[in-house]
Enzyme design. Structure first.
Site, PDB file in Angstrom:
ATOM      1  N   ASP A  28      -6.528   4.209   9.588  1.00  0.00           N
ATOM      2  CA  ASP A  28      -7.927   4.190   9.133  1.00  0.00           C
ATOM      3  C   ASP A  28      -8.255   2.888   8.406  1.00  0.00           C
ATOM      4  OD1 ASP A  28      -8.599   6.666  10.159  1.00  0.00           O
ATOM      5  OD2 ASP A  28      -8.000   7.738   8.355  1.00  0.00           O
TER       6      ASP A  28
ATOM      7  N   HIS B 254       0.802  -1.218   0.000  1.00  0.00           N
ATOM      8  CA  HIS B 254       0.000   0.000   0.000  1.00  0.00           C
ATOM      9  C   HIS B 254       0.840   1.275   0.000  1.00  0.00           C
ATOM     10  CE1 HIS B 254      -3.425  -2.615   0.893  1.00  0.00           C
ATOM     11  NE2 HIS B 254      -4.145  -1.624   0.428  1.00  0.00           N
TER      12      HIS B 254
ATOM     13  N   GLU C 219     -11.338  12.770  14.024  1.00  0.00           N
ATOM     14  CA  GLU C 219     -10.827  13.137  12.711  1.00  0.00           C
ATOM     15  C   GLU C 219     -11.728  14.222  12.131  1.00  0.00           C
ATOM     16  OE1 GLU C 219     -10.036  10.071   9.910  1.00  0.00           O
ATOM     17  OE2 GLU C 219      -8.675   8.963  11.232  1.00  0.00           O
TER      18      GLU C 219
END
Length: 521
Positions: free
Chosen positions: A157, A92, A268
């Site tokens: 997340d 990723h 957030e």
């Protein structure tokens, strides 16, 4: 040719590893005609960013830590070679950080995904922790730890990232303001250095390596095991979203919530630039937005997302906590929404968005993301910088803006934060660039735009630092690390003197052993 020379060395490695180990070493598809091998090698030249493609000469799928140690020991003894090695977890990275052009990629997911949970005996003695393979995913650790009523304190997340991968960067999310990043919640590591040494390290044992590897961008060693601090997991989570049309009030309320860590468990914030953004960001939020702000060409809205853990001891406790929080906030009336979900579903919320994007063919597309740490005093100017450089009505993807506290980060680690005040904002411009909408020229333009923003934001007036950085030159890397550059170089010379590891970061060229540290000055 250089490539042929490297390939000869890899052939020797294959023979050594075949004799000494049961590990699977996949050579380049130039030698093997198998389509399955071709697919495996190709995957190692692709990451989530899909911007840079750097094919390796070979891929190692180790069956044990010893396989990795053997490979690096061999390469470190070959100072005349220029073969490099990159560890790849879930792939990723954004700018080929886990790739190794003409080198060797180690696929960490082939290691046994061992997870061992150790629960403390009582409240007076010890603490709970998990020993977990560096190639395991955070979602796997969550699933296993919840069986014991436990979970790590700090998250990303998205949970389908490898343990070693996020610890090599930082690991941040809405719990960071309260518990610090994931690298602040590690008790011990097993690391294979660039010299092939397998070392168990902690804050009190081989501490220089321990702190170097955490946030070290894969430059000093490969994490093969991590001991992660655990805490009691709540049964449920009370999850809120509140909307704003004024940036100053949005920021003020976020800073209010940061000052309430005993009440708020997650925080957030994000920009809502258009109606499509609002709808896409609400996929994971399982509550109908029965009324939403009206969008016009000039409208930009902001949203604070916060959560309170519910241990289901006394039902009134959570309600009282929520009331204490919301009565002090100044959100846009009546646009506040709440939902109650399981702890697992809350932490795994981005998975729903992923599934939606996959179904529409919008997941495996280029992601020219930009992540920055911005000091409090520069956040308004940085917001204006973003607005001036982007067409928000056409923007696709979330724009995150939320605060963290610098004092929750250990300054001994290799992670880089702005050298300013304690309160810092995380800004993530998480843009997707589907080829059907954004051509190669369009994608290149976004990358150039991001570089301009980084250049302007890194100036003293804003003082920002890039997270998950990919700098274009050694000079830029030195500027990125600032006063920590000499320490970073010294650690490199100590643990990976030939610069074998982490070629995709583009920090250190592969060099001979003698005079390595002076080469990087």
């Amino acid at each position: 040719m250089e490539f042929a020379f490297i390939f000869t060395k890899i052939n020797i490695l294959i023979i050594i590893l075949a004799i000494c180990s049961p590990c699977k070493f996949i050579q380049s598809p130039m030698d093997f005609g198998s389509s399955s091998l071709l697919q495996t090698t190709n995957t190692s030249s692709i990451d989530f960013g899909r911007i840079i493609f750097s094919p390796p000469s070979a891929v190692l799928r180790p069956q044990s830590t010893d396989d990795i140690s053997l490979l690096l020991t061999f390469l470190s003894a070959s100072s005349f070679s220029k073969v490099t090695v990159a560890a790849r977890g879930a792939g990723h990275s954004i700018h080929a950080q886990s790739q190794a052009l003409d080198g060797i990629v180690i696929e960490m997911d082939s290691l046994p995904s061992d997870i061992h949970i150790h629960k403390k005996l009582d409240d007076e003695h010890g603490f709970s922790y998990a020993d977990v393979s560096g190639g395991a995913l955070w979602v796997e650790l969550l699933e296993e730890s919840l069986k014991f009523g436990l979970a790590p304190r700090s998250w990303t997340d998205y949970l389908y990232l490898s343990i070693g991968g996020t610890l090599s960067n930082g690991g941040i999310s809405g719990q960071t303001f309260k518990y610090g990043p994931q690298i602040s919640n590690v008790l011990e590591l097993d690391v294979v250095t660039g010299k092939g040494d397998l070392i168990t390290c902690s804050p009190t044992k081989s501490s220089e390596l321990f702190f170097a590897v955490l946030g070290g961008l894969g430059q000093f060693g490969i994490i093969t095991r991590a001991r992660i601090l655990l805490q009691d997991a709540p049964e449920k989570v009370k999850w809120f979203r509140a909307f704003y049309d004024d940036f100053d009030i949005f920021i003020k309320d976020q800073e209010l919530l940061v000052s309430m860590p005993d009440l708020v468990d997650y925080l957030e914030g994000f920009v809502v630039p258009n109606e499509e953004s609002l709808l896409s960001s609400s996929i994971a939020f399982p509550a109908p937005l029965h009324s939403v702000p009206s969008f016009h060409l000039s409208n930009v809205y902001y949203c604070i997302e916060f959560a309170v853990h519910d241990f289901q001891v006394e039902p009134s406790v959570v309600e009282q906590t929520v009331e204490k929080i919301t009565t002090q906030m100044s959100y846009l009336q009546p646009y506040i929404y709440s939902v109650e979900v399981s702890y697992f579903d809350f932490l795994n919320r981005v998975r729903m968005e992923e599934m939606s994007l996959r179904a529409r063919g919008l997941w495996e597309v280029p992601h020219p993301w930009l992540n920055m740490f911005v000091p409090k005093f520069g956040i308004k100017e940085f917001k204006d910088l973003l607005m001036d450089n982007m067409s928000l009505n056409q923007f696709k993807g979330p724009i995150l803006i939320y605060p963290i506290l610098k004092n929750k980060w250990d300054t001994n680690t290799s992670a880089v934060l702005p050298d300013t005040e304690d309160l810092i904002y995380i800004v993530g411009v998480l843009q997707s660039a589907a080829p059907a909408i954004c051509s190669a020229e369009c994608l290149a333009g976004i990358v150039r735009r991001n570089r301009r923003i980084v250049g302007a934001a890194s100036a003293e007036r804003i003082g920002a630092k890039q997270y998950l950085a990919q700098q274009p030159s050694l000079l830029h890397w030195r500027s990125h690390f600032g006063g920590e550059w000499n320490r970073f170089v010294a650690r490199k010379a100590r643990f990976d003197p030939l610069a074998i590891l982490g070629p995709g970061q583009g920090i250190f060229p592969r060099v001979r052993l003698h005079g390595a540290d002076s080469t990087w000055q």
